[in-house]
Each structure stands twice: as C-alpha cells, then as structure tokens.
Design an enzyme around this catalytic site. Structure first.
Site, PDB file in Angstrom:
ATOM      1  N   THR A 144      -5.800   4.857  -9.795  1.00  0.00           N
ATOM      2  CA  THR A 144      -7.151   4.986  -8.930  1.00  0.00           C
ATOM      3  C   THR A 144      -8.083   6.353  -9.127  1.00  0.00           C
ATOM      4  O   THR A 144      -7.355   7.518  -9.311  1.00  0.00           O
ATOM      5  CB  THR A 144      -7.017   4.977  -7.663  1.00  0.00           C
ATOM      6  OG1 THR A 144      -8.170   5.569  -6.715  1.00  0.00           O
ATOM      7  CG2 THR A 144      -5.540   5.820  -7.278  1.00  0.00           C
ATOM      8  N   SER A 179      -4.682  11.427   0.766  1.00  0.00           N
ATOM      9  CA  SER A 179      -4.189   9.837   1.489  1.00  0.00           C
ATOM     10  C   SER A 179      -2.300   9.592   0.622  1.00  0.00           C
ATOM     11  O   SER A 179      -2.479   9.974   0.703  1.00  0.00           O
ATOM     12  CB  SER A 179      -4.367   8.766   1.938  1.00  0.00           C
ATOM     13  OG  SER A 179      -4.474   7.876   0.892  1.00  0.00           O
ATOM     14  N   TYR A 181      -1.051   6.875   0.091  1.00  0.00           N
ATOM     15  CA  TYR A 181      -0.715   6.132  -0.433  1.00  0.00           C
ATOM     16  C   TYR A 181      -1.927   6.647  -1.849  1.00  0.00           C
ATOM     17  O   TYR A 181      -1.838   6.726  -2.674  1.00  0.00           O
ATOM     18  CB  TYR A 181      -2.328   4.604  -0.265  1.00  0.00           C
ATOM     19  CG  TYR A 181      -3.156   4.410  -0.939  1.00  0.00           C
ATOM     20  CD1 TYR A 181      -1.955   3.172  -1.872  1.00  0.00           C
ATOM     21  CD2 TYR A 181      -4.270   4.471  -1.832  1.00  0.00           C
ATOM     22  CE1 TYR A 181      -3.031   2.640  -2.558  1.00  0.00           C
ATOM     23  CE2 TYR A 181      -4.641   3.630  -2.537  1.00  0.00           C
ATOM     24  CZ  TYR A 181      -4.334   3.553  -3.970  1.00  0.00           C
ATOM     25  OH  TYR A 181      -4.973   2.667  -4.573  1.00  0.00           O
ATOM     26  N   HIS A 182      -2.981   7.392  -1.888  1.00  0.00           N
ATOM     27  CA  HIS A 182      -3.183   7.728  -3.076  1.00  0.00           C
ATOM     28  C   HIS A 182      -2.266   8.473  -3.533  1.00  0.00           C
ATOM     29  O   HIS A 182      -2.301   9.039  -5.104  1.00  0.00           O
ATOM     30  CB  HIS A 182      -4.878   8.736  -2.999  1.00  0.00           C
ATOM     31  CG  HIS A 182      -5.836   7.743  -2.247  1.00  0.00           C
ATOM     32  ND1 HIS A 182      -6.555   7.861  -1.239  1.00  0.00           N
ATOM     33  CD2 HIS A 182      -6.604   7.314  -3.343  1.00  0.00           C
ATOM     34  CE1 HIS A 182      -7.568   6.812  -1.710  1.00  0.00           C
ATOM     35  NE2 HIS A 182      -8.443   6.207  -2.450  1.00  0.00           N
ATOM     36  N   LYS A 185       0.527   6.783  -6.261  1.00  0.00           N
ATOM     37  CA  LYS A 185      -0.914   6.298  -7.057  1.00  0.00           C
ATOM     38  C   LYS A 185      -0.029   7.455  -8.027  1.00  0.00           C
ATOM     39  O   LYS A 185      -0.038   7.481  -9.424  1.00  0.00           O
ATOM     40  CB  LYS A 185      -2.233   5.913  -7.187  1.00  0.00           C
ATOM     41  CG  LYS A 185      -2.622   5.264  -6.699  1.00  0.00           C
ATOM     42  CD  LYS A 185      -2.470   3.228  -7.494  1.00  0.00           C
ATOM     43  CE  LYS A 185      -2.685   2.579  -7.121  1.00  0.00           C
ATOM     44  NZ  LYS A 185      -2.520   0.988  -7.293  1.00  0.00           N
TER      45      LYS A 185
HETATM   46  P1  NAD Z   1      -4.501  -6.790  -2.804  1.00  0.00           P
HETATM   47  O1  NAD Z   1      -4.077  -5.535  -1.358  1.00  0.00           O
HETATM   48  O2  NAD Z   1      -5.495  -7.680  -2.617  1.00  0.00           O
HETATM   49  O3  NAD Z   1      -3.436  -7.120  -4.289  1.00  0.00           O
HETATM   50  C1  NAD Z   1      -2.384  -6.495  -4.513  1.00  0.00           C
HETATM   51  C2  NAD Z   1      -1.586  -7.990  -4.406  1.00  0.00           C
HETATM   52  O4  NAD Z   1       0.088  -7.026  -4.644  1.00  0.00           O
HETATM   53  C3  NAD Z   1      -0.974  -8.581  -3.266  1.00  0.00           C
HETATM   54  O5  NAD Z   1      -1.004  -9.687  -3.611  1.00  0.00           O
HETATM   55  C4  NAD Z   1       0.440  -7.984  -2.762  1.00  0.00           C
HETATM   56  O6  NAD Z   1       0.433  -8.811  -1.590  1.00  0.00           O
HETATM   57  C5  NAD Z   1       0.789  -7.927  -3.875  1.00  0.00           C
HETATM   58  N1  NAD Z   1       2.286  -6.588  -4.350  1.00  0.00           N
HETATM   59  C6  NAD Z   1       2.047  -5.722  -3.413  1.00  0.00           C
HETATM   60  N2  NAD Z   1       3.305  -5.088  -3.619  1.00  0.00           N
HETATM   61  C7  NAD Z   1       3.627  -5.463  -4.279  1.00  0.00           C
HETATM   62  C8  NAD Z   1       5.593  -5.789  -4.069  1.00  0.00           C
HETATM   63  N3  NAD Z   1       6.359  -5.171  -4.524  1.00  0.00           N
HETATM   64  N4  NAD Z   1       6.207  -6.771  -5.247  1.00  0.00           N
HETATM   65  C9  NAD Z   1       5.004  -7.702  -5.499  1.00  0.00           C
HETATM   66  N5  NAD Z   1       3.971  -8.311  -5.266  1.00  0.00           N
HETATM   67  C10 NAD Z   1       3.035  -7.110  -4.660  1.00  0.00           C
HETATM   68  O7  NAD Z   1      -5.329  -5.232  -3.041  1.00  0.00           O
HETATM   69  P2  NAD Z   1      -6.404  -5.150  -4.732  1.00  0.00           P
HETATM   70  O8  NAD Z   1      -7.665  -4.289  -3.563  1.00  0.00           O
HETATM   71  O9  NAD Z   1      -6.358  -6.307  -5.033  1.00  0.00           O
HETATM   72  O10 NAD Z   1      -6.028  -3.738  -5.567  1.00  0.00           O
HETATM   73  C11 NAD Z   1      -4.925  -3.927  -6.572  1.00  0.00           C
HETATM   74  C12 NAD Z   1      -4.755  -3.283  -7.178  1.00  0.00           C
HETATM   75  O11 NAD Z   1      -5.902  -2.179  -7.553  1.00  0.00           O
HETATM   76  C13 NAD Z   1      -3.980  -1.719  -6.552  1.00  0.00           C
HETATM   77  O12 NAD Z   1      -3.225  -1.151  -7.070  1.00  0.00           O
HETATM   78  C14 NAD Z   1      -4.900  -1.106  -6.245  1.00  0.00           C
HETATM   79  O13 NAD Z   1      -4.517   0.293  -5.601  1.00  0.00           O
HETATM   80  C15 NAD Z   1      -5.766  -0.821  -6.786  1.00  0.00           C
HETATM   81  N6  NAD Z   1      -7.505  -0.810  -6.776  1.00  0.00           N
HETATM   82  C16 NAD Z   1      -7.955  -1.386  -6.031  1.00  0.00           C
HETATM   83  C17 NAD Z   1      -9.537  -1.043  -5.480  1.00  0.00           C
HETATM   84  C18 NAD Z   1     -10.115  -1.369  -4.642  1.00  0.00           C
HETATM   85  O14 NAD Z   1     -10.969  -0.997  -4.307  1.00  0.00           O
HETATM   86  N7  NAD Z   1      -9.774  -3.071  -4.054  1.00  0.00           N
HETATM   87  C19 NAD Z   1      -9.954   0.291  -6.148  1.00  0.00           C
HETATM   88  C20 NAD Z   1      -8.917   1.086  -6.842  1.00  0.00           C
HETATM   89  C21 NAD Z   1      -7.588   0.665  -7.219  1.00  0.00           C
HETATM   90  N1  USQ Z   2     -16.267   5.361   4.185  1.00  0.00           N
HETATM   91  C1  USQ Z   2     -16.750   5.137   5.299  1.00  0.00           C
HETATM   92  N2  USQ Z   2     -16.885   4.574   5.946  1.00  0.00           N
HETATM   93  C2  USQ Z   2     -16.746   3.099   5.908  1.00  0.00           C
HETATM   94  C3  USQ Z   2     -15.076   3.229   5.454  1.00  0.00           C
HETATM   95  C4  USQ Z   2     -14.791   3.767   4.272  1.00  0.00           C
HETATM   96  O1  USQ Z   2     -17.897   6.197   5.302  1.00  0.00           O
HETATM   97  O2  USQ Z   2     -16.175   2.231   6.529  1.00  0.00           O
HETATM   98  C5  USQ Z   2     -15.262   6.209   3.587  1.00  0.00           C
HETATM   99  C6  USQ Z   2     -14.477   6.910   3.145  1.00  0.00           C
HETATM  100  O3  USQ Z   2     -13.850   7.980   4.754  1.00  0.00           O
HETATM  101  C7  USQ Z   2     -14.269   7.285   1.893  1.00  0.00           C
HETATM  102  C8  USQ Z   2     -14.868   6.395   1.649  1.00  0.00           C
HETATM  103  O4  USQ Z   2     -15.290   6.234   2.189  1.00  0.00           O
HETATM  104  O5  USQ Z   2     -14.982   8.623   1.904  1.00  0.00           O
HETATM  105  C9  USQ Z   2     -14.235   5.337   0.513  1.00  0.00           C
HETATM  106  O6  USQ Z   2     -12.987   4.372   1.983  1.00  0.00           O
HETATM  107  P1  USQ Z   2     -12.819   2.764   1.100  1.00  0.00           P
HETATM  108  O7  USQ Z   2     -12.039   3.052   2.727  1.00  0.00           O
HETATM  109  O8  USQ Z   2     -13.909   2.789   0.568  1.00  0.00           O
HETATM  110  O9  USQ Z   2     -12.191   3.268   0.142  1.00  0.00           O
HETATM  111  P2  USQ Z   2     -10.717   4.234  -0.232  1.00  0.00           P
HETATM  112  O10 USQ Z   2      -9.420   3.979   0.946  1.00  0.00           O
HETATM  113  O11 USQ Z   2     -10.697   5.462  -1.477  1.00  0.00           O
HETATM  114  O12 USQ Z   2     -10.008   3.176  -1.227  1.00  0.00           O
HETATM  115  C10 USQ Z   2     -10.064   1.878  -1.932  1.00  0.00           C
HETATM  116  C11 USQ Z   2      -9.027   1.592  -1.808  1.00  0.00           C
HETATM  117  C12 USQ Z   2      -8.129   1.936  -2.928  1.00  0.00           C
HETATM  118  C13 USQ Z   2      -8.698   2.752  -4.275  1.00  0.00           C
HETATM  119  C14 USQ Z   2      -9.835   3.265  -3.824  1.00  0.00           C
HETATM  120  C15 USQ Z   2     -10.805   3.639  -5.184  1.00  0.00           C
HETATM  121  O13 USQ Z   2      -8.680   0.733  -0.617  1.00  0.00           O
HETATM  122  O14 USQ Z   2      -6.673   0.873  -2.964  1.00  0.00           O
HETATM  123  O15 USQ Z   2      -7.501   3.487  -4.710  1.00  0.00           O
HETATM  124  O16 USQ Z   2     -10.674   2.892  -3.040  1.00  0.00           O
HETATM  125  S1  USQ Z   2     -10.967   5.617  -5.253  1.00  0.00           S
HETATM  126  O17 USQ Z   2     -11.740   5.219  -4.107  1.00  0.00           O
HETATM  127  O18 USQ Z   2     -11.667   5.786  -6.207  1.00  0.00           O
HETATM  128  O19 USQ Z   2      -9.986   6.272  -4.821  1.00  0.00           O
END
Ligand code: NAD
Ligand code: USQ
Length: 383
Positions: A144, A179, A181-182, A185
C-alpha cells in the site's frame, strides 16, 4: 500462465481474477471468505448484492466457457495452503488475501492482533511454500502507498539513494505508516525482501493507492458477477464512500480539514497493473517495488469533485468536516513517483466526470440497500 489469486473473492481480487481469466491465463482463486464473515460481525453489507463465490464462478464459466478453480481456506493454515498450491501448480501468485481496513485494525487490541497475525503470518506461510515447492514462482504482493506515510520529501518507488557522511547507498525508502493495518504491510515488505535476499525468491510489491470505482469489463457482464462496493465507516474508502453518500443525500464525511492528500486509481487500472506485473516477472532474488496509483488528490478535492458531478445530476450535496477520528497530518507535502508501471505499458484511466457520473448512477441504482447508520466513522485512533 497459471496464476493463483489469493483473496480472489474480495473487491480487487474478484475483478483481477476475472480479468486475468478473460485474458487467457489459467486462474484459480484461494480465499477463506473471512471478509464476508467480518461484514456479518460488523452488521454491514456491501452496497451491491454479491453472489456466493460458487455461484459467481459457475456464472463466469457459463458465460465465457472459462473455468476458475476454487480453494476455500485460510493461508494461515500452512498445510491447506501447501496442498492447494501443490494441486494448482502456479507460475505466479497474486496475494490480495489480507485484512485491509485501517479502522478495523484500530478497533481494539483484538482487531490489531487479528490484522497483524492474519496478514504477516499468511504472507510468511506463502513465502515458505514458494521456497520449498515453487522456487521460480513470481510473488505479486499487494502492498500500500500508506506504508510511506506522508514524508516532507518526494516518495520514490520502494528505494531511495542516500549520501551520508561521504558514503552513498540505495536503501529501502523509510516507512511511516498510519495504522496497525498499514504497519502489517510494512512488516510483510520486510519479510518478503529478506526472503528474496536469502532464498532467491522473485517478488513484486505493488504499493497500491486507494482504489475507486466498481465496474470492470468482466464484472459488468452480468448481475451475478457484480463486485463488492463498501461504503461503511470501517471498510468503505474515501471516494467510493463519497459517491454513495451523495446518492443517499448524506453529507460527505470529510475527516478534519480535508487537506490529507492520497494516491488513487481506478479499479480498471488495478487489474491492468497486476497483469503487467504478472507478465513481466521480477528476476530471481529481486524484490521489486512499484507504486501502483495514477493520480493524487486531497480529500477536499475528492469531496468537491463529487459535489460538482452530483449537483450537475440534480443531487443536493453538503460537505461536512467531521472531527478526525484518525491521528494523521491534515496539511502536508505529498509527491509520489509512479513511473515504473507506466514504463511497462499502463495507460491510466484518469478520474473523469464520466467515471463519477457512472459511479453516482451505480450508487443510486442500489441506494435502497444503504444502511445510513453504517456511514459515520465509529472507530477512533485515540484511546
Ligand atoms: P477485500 O477485503 O475486499 O478482499 C480481501 C479478500 O481476502 C477477502 O475476500 C478475504 O476473505 C480474503 N482474505 C483475507 N484474509 C485471508 C486469509 N488469511 N486467507 C485467505 N483469504 C483471506 O480487500 P480489497 O479491497 O480487495 O484489498 C485487497 C488487497 O489490496 C489487500 O491486501 C489490500 O491491503 C490491498 N489494497 C486495497 C486497496 C483498496 O482501496 N481496496 C488499496 C490499496 C491496497
Ligand atoms: N477519509 C475521510 N472521510 C472518509 C473516509 C476517509 O476524510 O469518509 C480520509 C481518511 O482520514 C484518510 C483518507 O481519507 O486520510 C484515506 O482513507 P480511506 O479510508 O479512503 O483509505 P485508507 O484507510 O488509507 O485505506 C484504503 C484501503 C487500504 C489501502 C489504502 C491505500 O482500505 O486497504 O491500503 O487505502 S493508501 O491510502 O494509499 O494507504
């Protein structure tokens, strides 16, 4: 190529699995379906009515004649992961299978531990299966952009060359994630980098920005192939949430002053970037990092773009600056590089009025499914 998509039932993974299948790859999905379980626990649902995974895959096969294998289980279960991979024999593994919500990871100690265990141990298991059985397999891992945080200098793609006391080296770019979570990664990044170094594994870390949009060519083919679209305060992300809020007449939820700047991309570019990485494998022992995003916006920019597009469609849109539930800089420098995927052929879909119109119309179509109680943020970064 034989490509295993871990997390293939999720938002990015489902779109990617279908896209790769449509482009002629032999695809299998491995997923524990735990995301559907977390939704139930949080009593939230995606905006869209997603079909069970078996129904989705049967529909895909009926429509296109292409079969996608399915392995249901958890990558934290080493034996299950090993057996599934031995059965499928992947040449590349795309790893989306993690707990990916920052607010989820900040709910309490249990959720922080769950997030880091799920993500870090799952990835570590995968590295061991690759080492022991598939030493040539290319790991394409979703990282990420949030690993970098918001430093006051330009963000490079994974590495930075530093001169210090007359000596020079190229080192991993400093990480300041926001966070637990982050942070998971970042821990993954270090583990994968180390495994590449000691065992000669080939890996690409895709430091992805925030994904927006829902339709890809494949998921738009049929209602049963529809992708998830999260709008709740835990899993919903900024631009997607704003479009759904606009559709139901909820004030847009800008956290704090809204000067937070982030990197974003269209889901149609997510699937293409993964394809580019799969088709151009890293060398043996190489830990390659691509910044996977197409544009940078502040949260205020996003709110204003949605307001403008929605107003043109006759929606009445208010923007609310809420007390920020997160601890993060609200005014800061942010300038990240993203040339590597473009050099390999990515042609970005930039955020446009037509995309916003289509996302808003999509949200309006399903707006009766929105539970407005799920919109406001409930998770605080502070104690
Ligand atoms: P999502 O929650 O929609 O999908 C994740 C999938 O992984 C789910 O179907 C879940 O059941 C599966 N999963 C989780 N843990 C598992 C495990 N231990 N074993 C097997 N399956 C498992 O998430 P997404 O939005 O599709 O994100 C996918 C990936 O991309 C993540 O790693 C996330 O960090 C990354 N990512 C997402 C975004 C975004 O904006 N959605 C942005 C940047 C990075
Ligand atoms: N934010 C708002 N209002 C909202 C939601 C979010 O102002 O209703 C702000 C948050 O405070 C933050 C920014 O928008 O500053 C991004 O928040 P987000 O919830 O859109 O994204 P984030 O928590 O960073 O996580 C999402 C995905 C994660 C991925 C990440 C990419 O859930 O899996 O890793 O985006 S990045 O942001 O580049 O790290």
């Amino acid at each position: 190529m034989r490509v295993l998509v871990i997390g293939g039932d999720g938002y990015c993974g489902w779109a990617t699995a279908l896209y790769l299948s449509n482009r002629g790859h032999e695809v299998a999905i491995l997923d524990s379906l735990v995301r559907r379980h977390w939704d139930m626990q949080l009593q939230s649902e995606t905006l869209t009515p997603i079909a069970p995974i078996q129904t989705r895959l049967q529909r895909w096969k009926d429509l296109t004649g292409k079969a996608i294998d399915l392995f249901i289980g958890d990558i934290n279960d080493y034996i299950f992961l090993e057996q599934s991979m031995l059965q499928f024999q992947p040449a590349a593994v795309v790893h989306f299978g993690e707990q990916r919500s920052a607010p989820f990871s900040m709910i309490d100690r249990e959720h922080a531990v769950l997030t880091q265990t799920n993500n870090v141990v799952g990835t570590l298991n995968l590295l061991y299966v690759i080492r022991d059985h598939f030493p040539d397999c290319h790991l394409v891992k979703l990282g990420t952009m949030g690993e970098y945080g918001t430093p006051n200098i330009d963000i490079e793609e994974g590495y930075i060359t530093i001169e210090h006391n007359g000596r020079k080296d190229t080192l991993p770019y400093p990480k300041q994630p926001g966070s637990f979570y982050h942070l998971s990664k970042v821990h993954d990044t270090h583990n994968i980098h180390f495994a590449c170094k000691i065992w000669g594994i080939r890996a690409t870390d895709l430091n992805q920005g925030i994904v927006y949009g829902v339709l890809t060519e494949e998921t738009g083919m049929d209602e049963l192939l529809i992708n998830r679209l999260d709008y709740d305060g835990v899993f919903g992300t900024a631009l997607n949430r704003f479009c759904i809020q606009a559709a139901v007449g909820h004030p847009l939820t800008v956290y704090g002053s809204g000067g937070q700047t982030r990197a974003l991309l269209d889901i149609r570019d997510t699937v293409r970037c993964v394809e580019i990485a799969v088709n151009n494998p890293a060398d043996k022992g190489e830990f390659r990092v691509f910044n996977q995003f197409t544009e940078m916006f502040s949260i205020n920019d996003l709110a204003m773009l949605v307001k403008k597009a929605g107003t043109a469609m006759g929606l009445d849109i208010e923007v609310n600056n809420l007390d920020n539930p997160r601890v993060e800089l609200e005014e800061h420098y942010f300038n990240a590089k993203n040339t590597k995927l473009i050099d390999l052929g990515l042609e970005p879909h930039y955020l446009s009025d037509s995309l916003l119109d289509s996302l808003l119309n999509f949200a309006i179509k399903y707006k009766q499914r929105v539970d407005e109680k799920q919109i406001l943020p409930k998770v605080s970064w502070r104690k």
